[in-house]
Motif scaffolding. Structure first.
Motif: not given
Length: 154
Positions: A42, A45, A50, A81
């Motif tokens: 993460p 990410d 997102h 997620d």
């Protein structure tokens, strides 16, 4: 969050939330850096992507983001997620509220299952997910990370 902070609200993230969301993830996952073999996924990410896709939701009160969740629809389930809570607000029910939000979102979207995965060395996370009704389905190395895969039927 405490009563003094006001009620916790969970909402879709805006573009303006993205920098704070990324900073929150960095704080939340910093505690794992000495435990896991490599930095958690993460941390890498793309939170702007997102947010643009409608996957990123933030939780907070009074303009402060206390936690976030990334939810991704799959054909037969909702993928939780990422769930991250600011260390300054941990232990106040923010993570549980975000997971309950994910379950409600799954139901609203017609899913009967929420899936997630975590690194196998994150034992406290695994224990929390088990207490919340998730069951382990398998363990595997994915993208170089030794992961525990879990599911919860709704």
């Amino acid at each position: 969050m405490s009563a003094a902070d006001g009620p916790l609200a969970i909402r879709p993230a805006t573009e303006a939330d993205v920098p704070a969301a990324k900073a929150l993830v960095e704080r939340a996952y910093a505690v794992h850096l000495g435990v896991v073999d490599k930095p958690p996924a993460p941390l890498f990410d793309d939170y702007a992507a997102h947010q643009a896709a409608g996957h990123l939701f933030v939780a907070g009160s009074g303009g402060t983001i206390a936690g976030l969740v990334v939810l991704i629809d799959a054909a037969d389930h909702l993928l939780l997620d990422n769930v991250a809570v600011d260390p300054a607000t941990q232990g106040r029910g923010v993570g549980r509220a975000l997971i309950a939000f994910a379950e409600a979102a799954a139901r609203a979207r017609g899913h009967h299952e929420v899936r997630l995965y975590t690194q196998e060395k994150m034992a406290a996370n695994i224990a929390l997910y088990r207490r919340l009704g998730f069951v382990e389905t398998h363990r595997a190395v994915q993208d170089g990370f030794p992961r525990v895969f879990m599911t919860k039927r709704l």
